[in-house]
Design a protein around this motif. Structure first.
Motif, mmCIF file in Angstrom:
data_model
loop_
_atom_site.group_PDB
_atom_site.id
_atom_site.type_symbol
_atom_site.label_atom_id
_atom_site.label_comp_id
_atom_site.label_asym_id
_atom_site.label_seq_id
_atom_site.Cartn_x
_atom_site.Cartn_y
_atom_site.Cartn_z
ATOM 1 N N LEU A 37 21.193 25.367 37.756
ATOM 2 C CA LEU A 37 21.595 26.294 36.692
ATOM 3 C C LEU A 37 23.112 26.466 36.650
ATOM 4 O O LEU A 37 23.710 26.557 35.562
ATOM 5 C CB LEU A 37 20.913 27.649 36.907
ATOM 6 N N CYS A 38 23.741 26.495 37.825
ATOM 7 C CA CYS A 38 25.206 26.612 37.872
ATOM 8 C C CYS A 38 25.868 25.374 37.262
ATOM 9 O O CYS A 38 26.825 25.490 36.488
ATOM 10 C CB CYS A 38 25.661 26.799 39.315
ATOM 11 N N LEU A 39 25.355 24.184 37.611
ATOM 12 C CA LEU A 39 25.904 22.954 37.054
ATOM 13 C C LEU A 39 25.682 22.879 35.549
ATOM 14 O O LEU A 39 26.554 22.419 34.801
ATOM 15 C CB LEU A 39 25.274 21.741 37.737
ATOM 16 N N PHE A 40 24.522 23.340 35.100
ATOM 17 C CA PHE A 40 24.226 23.339 33.665
ATOM 18 C C PHE A 40 25.210 24.236 32.912
ATOM 19 O O PHE A 40 25.750 23.854 31.864
ATOM 20 C CB PHE A 40 22.789 23.817 33.433
ATOM 21 N N THR A 41 25.465 25.437 33.445
ATOM 22 C CA THR A 41 26.417 26.355 32.815
ATOM 23 C C THR A 41 27.817 25.754 32.775
ATOM 24 O O THR A 41 28.531 25.854 31.765
ATOM 25 C CB THR A 41 26.436 27.692 33.578
ATOM 26 N N LEU A 42 28.209 25.130 33.886
ATOM 27 C CA LEU A 42 29.525 24.501 33.950
ATOM 28 C C LEU A 42 29.650 23.373 32.925
ATOM 29 O O LEU A 42 30.697 23.210 32.289
ATOM 30 C CB LEU A 42 29.767 23.962 35.360
ATOM 31 N N SER A 43 28.583 22.598 32.751
ATOM 32 C CA SER A 43 28.629 21.483 31.795
ATOM 33 C C SER A 43 28.779 21.987 30.364
ATOM 34 O O SER A 43 29.528 21.403 29.569
ATOM 35 C CB SER A 43 27.357 20.632 31.924
ATOM 36 N N GLY A 314 30.825 15.923 31.291
ATOM 37 C CA GLY A 314 29.983 17.069 30.961
ATOM 38 C C GLY A 314 28.517 16.690 30.861
ATOM 39 O O GLY A 314 27.637 17.422 31.337
ATOM 40 N N TRP A 315 28.249 15.532 30.232
ATOM 41 C CA TRP A 315 26.850 15.075 30.156
ATOM 42 C C TRP A 315 26.285 14.796 31.546
ATOM 43 O O TRP A 315 25.140 15.151 31.839
ATOM 44 C CB TRP A 315 26.751 13.803 29.309
ATOM 45 N N ALA A 316 27.080 14.170 32.424
ATOM 46 C CA ALA A 316 26.611 13.858 33.776
ATOM 47 C C ALA A 316 26.283 15.140 34.545
ATOM 48 O O ALA A 316 25.272 15.217 35.263
ATOM 49 C CB ALA A 316 27.659 13.035 34.516
ATOM 50 N N LEU A 317 27.130 16.176 34.393
ATOM 51 C CA LEU A 317 26.854 17.454 35.054
ATOM 52 C C LEU A 317 25.574 18.085 34.512
ATOM 53 O O LEU A 317 24.777 18.648 35.274
ATOM 54 C CB LEU A 317 28.031 18.405 34.849
ATOM 55 N N MET A 318 25.360 17.990 33.183
ATOM 56 C CA MET A 318 24.159 18.562 32.596
ATOM 57 C C MET A 318 22.915 17.808 33.057
ATOM 58 O O MET A 318 21.883 18.427 33.384
ATOM 59 C CB MET A 318 24.254 18.539 31.069
ATOM 60 N N PHE A 319 23.000 16.482 33.116
ATOM 61 C CA PHE A 319 21.863 15.686 33.594
ATOM 62 C C PHE A 319 21.524 16.046 35.038
ATOM 63 O O PHE A 319 20.350 16.235 35.383
ATOM 64 C CB PHE A 319 22.204 14.193 33.491
ATOM 65 N N GLY A 321 22.272 18.870 36.571
ATOM 66 C CA GLY A 321 21.783 20.243 36.606
ATOM 67 C C GLY A 321 20.319 20.337 36.209
ATOM 68 O O GLY A 321 19.525 21.029 36.875
ATOM 69 N N ILE A 322 19.915 19.649 35.144
ATOM 70 C CA ILE A 322 18.515 19.676 34.716
ATOM 71 C C ILE A 322 17.628 18.989 35.756
ATOM 72 O O ILE A 322 16.505 19.452 36.038
ATOM 73 C CB ILE A 322 18.373 18.994 33.338
ATOM 74 N N SER A 323 18.116 17.905 36.350
ATOM 75 C CA SER A 323 17.340 17.200 37.378
ATOM 76 C C SER A 323 17.081 18.103 38.574
ATOM 77 O O SER A 323 15.964 18.148 39.113
ATOM 78 C CB SER A 323 18.075 15.931 37.821
ATOM 79 N N LEU A 324 18.097 18.843 39.014
ATOM 80 C CA LEU A 324 17.917 19.748 40.153
ATOM 81 C C LEU A 324 17.001 20.912 39.791
ATOM 82 O O LEU A 324 16.196 21.355 40.620
ATOM 83 C CB LEU A 324 19.280 20.283 40.605
ATOM 84 N N THR A 325 17.112 21.408 38.551
ATOM 85 C CA THR A 325 16.286 22.536 38.130
ATOM 86 C C THR A 325 14.810 22.164 38.078
ATOM 87 O O THR A 325 13.937 22.965 38.447
ATOM 88 C CB THR A 325 16.750 23.041 36.756
ATOM 89 N N THR A 326 14.491 20.953 37.629
ATOM 90 C CA THR A 326 13.094 20.529 37.506
ATOM 91 C C THR A 326 12.554 19.878 38.780
ATOM 92 O O THR A 326 11.402 19.462 38.802
ATOM 93 C CB THR A 326 12.950 19.539 36.336
ATOM 94 N N ARG A 327 13.398 19.768 39.812
ATOM 95 C CA ARG A 327 12.967 19.136 41.072
ATOM 96 C C ARG A 327 11.802 19.876 41.714
ATOM 97 O O ARG A 327 10.987 19.282 42.414
ATOM 98 C CB ARG A 327 14.147 19.099 42.039
ATOM 99 N N ILE A 328 11.684 21.181 41.458
ATOM 100 C CA ILE A 328 10.623 21.971 42.062
ATOM 101 C C ILE A 328 9.240 21.500 41.607
ATOM 102 O O ILE A 328 8.252 21.608 42.335
ATOM 103 C CB ILE A 328 10.833 23.477 41.749
#
Length: 399
Positions: A37-43, A314-319, A321-328
């Motif tokens: 979520l932090c990486l997504f916000t930063l992106s 920015g796209w790489a950070l968003m990718f 961030g979403i990958s880490l968020t959905t890892r659960i």
């Protein structure tokens, strides 16, 4: 260039640990969600602000090109150009040569850099995980090489410090000397313009005398070596190389004065930053003889390259961030081999599509106030995966 002799040693260690349980893996995944979520916000912040910066810079360059005045060939001072944006090309000039008394090096240039390296032990690690007797084990291989390094490497944190000890400091320090006054024609350069003169080139030491052997200083391949035998250095030996930027003398060594092209504001006999109505500052220098059109064309090209670099970042950070968020989600099914692989592939595809679409939407928002038509086209491109999905759904129902 001939490489100096390099020693190399190697050893390995194996560490055992219990395999992580489900709750432990779930806890790690929860931490990944927060980081994602932090990486997504930063992106989102990076992508949005980058578009505004790109537009602002482009408008500032267009404004500058419409107002800039090219100075005459003799670069004489004209009171009418005071506080105006000017363009000029000419040779760099400085007062006195830059001098290093320790090595008797003297160069007529804007900058003279003394680069110091020390021969030291360097530790490299390589790890691999494997399972044995129900335990997860990690084998770490430690490799030690002797190399020339510009920074002091602390050996206190080496896995095996005995036999691989480095000195705690260098006998000689690196330093950069800058000419106090630099001018072109009759106009003195600002600090910001001088900082842009960074075309460092190695100073050739051919013809320099070999020093007294008692000083342990030898000239070899454009280096001053603080050792009796440069081809067989020992840990702690030091070598020094000199580089220069912005030649300003008319002598034969090491070459003629460099020509530069500058766009800045003339203020008296000084060149200063120019503030545009868009809020940017124009203070441009190129190490070449360029027309005013070529200078601004290069600046537009640089702005485009920077814009695309931030977009990709920015796209790489968003990718990520979403990958880490959905890892659960992957953690919940990772105990089922077949399902695990399918879910992993699906999550990667999901992150790729969502990050691409959301990145385009954020970019579109950045263009709404400047070019609405461009924003609409980017929005349509971002929603393309949704439109494709909606058109395929009735087709599947029909089948």
């Amino acid at each position: 260039m001939t490489e100096a002799f390099s020693a190399s040693e190697q050893h390995a260690r194996v560490h055992s640990r219990k395999s992580a349980g489900f709750l432990e893996r779930l806890g790690d995944s929860t931490g990944g969600v927060i980081a994602g979520l932090c990486l997504f916000t930063l992106s989102v912040y990076l992508l949005f602000t980058n578009e505004g910066r790109a537009v602002r810079t482009a408008l500032s360059l267009d404004e500058g090109l419409s107002q800039v005045v090219s100075l005459a060939a003799d670069l004489s001072l004209d009171p009418e150009n005071n506080n105006r944006l000017v363009h000029l090309s000419g040779k760099l000039q400085t007062g006195q040569p830059l001098y290093d008394p320790n090595y008797s090096v003297s160069v007529h240039a804007v900058k003279l850099k003394r680069q110091v390296e020390m021969y030291q032990w360097v530790e490299y690690t390589e790890s691999r995980d494997f399972k044995e007797n129900g335990e997860t084990k990690t084998e770490t291989t430690y490799t030690y090489n002797t190399e020339w390094k510009s920074e002091v490497i602390s050996s206190r944190h080496f896995d095996q410090e005995v036999g691989h000890m480095n000195p705690s400091a260098m006998a000689v320090e690196s330093v950069t000397v800058v000419a106090p006054d630099v001018w072109v024609g009759q106009l003195f350069l600002s600090k910001g313009l001088i900082e842009q003169i960074n075309d460092f080139q190695t100073l050739s030491l051919k013809g320099f005398p070999v020093f007294d052997a008692n000083t342990f200083l030898t000239v070899y391949e454009d280096y001053f070596y603080h050792t009796a035998n440069p081809r067989r250095p020992e840990v702690g030996d030091v070598r020094v190389m000199f580089t220069y930027a912005g030649l300003s003398g008319d002598g034969l060594f090491p070459g003629p004065a460099h020509k530069v092209s500058i766009v800045a504001m003339q203020q008296g006999d000084k060149l200063m930053p120019y503030k545009t109505r868009s809020g940017d500052t124009l203070e441009i220098l190129y190490m070449d003889e360029l027309s005013v059109e070529e200078v601004f064309a290069k600046e537009h090209q640089l702005n485009n390259m920077k814009t695309w670099a931030f977009r990709v970042g920015g796209w790489a950070l968003m990718f990520l961030g979403i990958s880490l968020t959905t890892r659960i989600i992957y953690t919940l099914v990772d105990w089922v081999p077949v399902v695990r692989e399918l879910v992993s592939l699906g999550l990667k595809m999901f992150a790729l599509i969502i990050s691409s679409s959301l990145s385009l939407l954020v970019i579109a928002v950045g263009w709404v106030f400047y070019r609405p038509l461009v924003a609409a086209l980017i929005t349509a491109l971002a929603l393309l995966p949704v439109l494709i999905g909606r058109t395929r759904a009735p087709f599947k129902k029909t089948q």
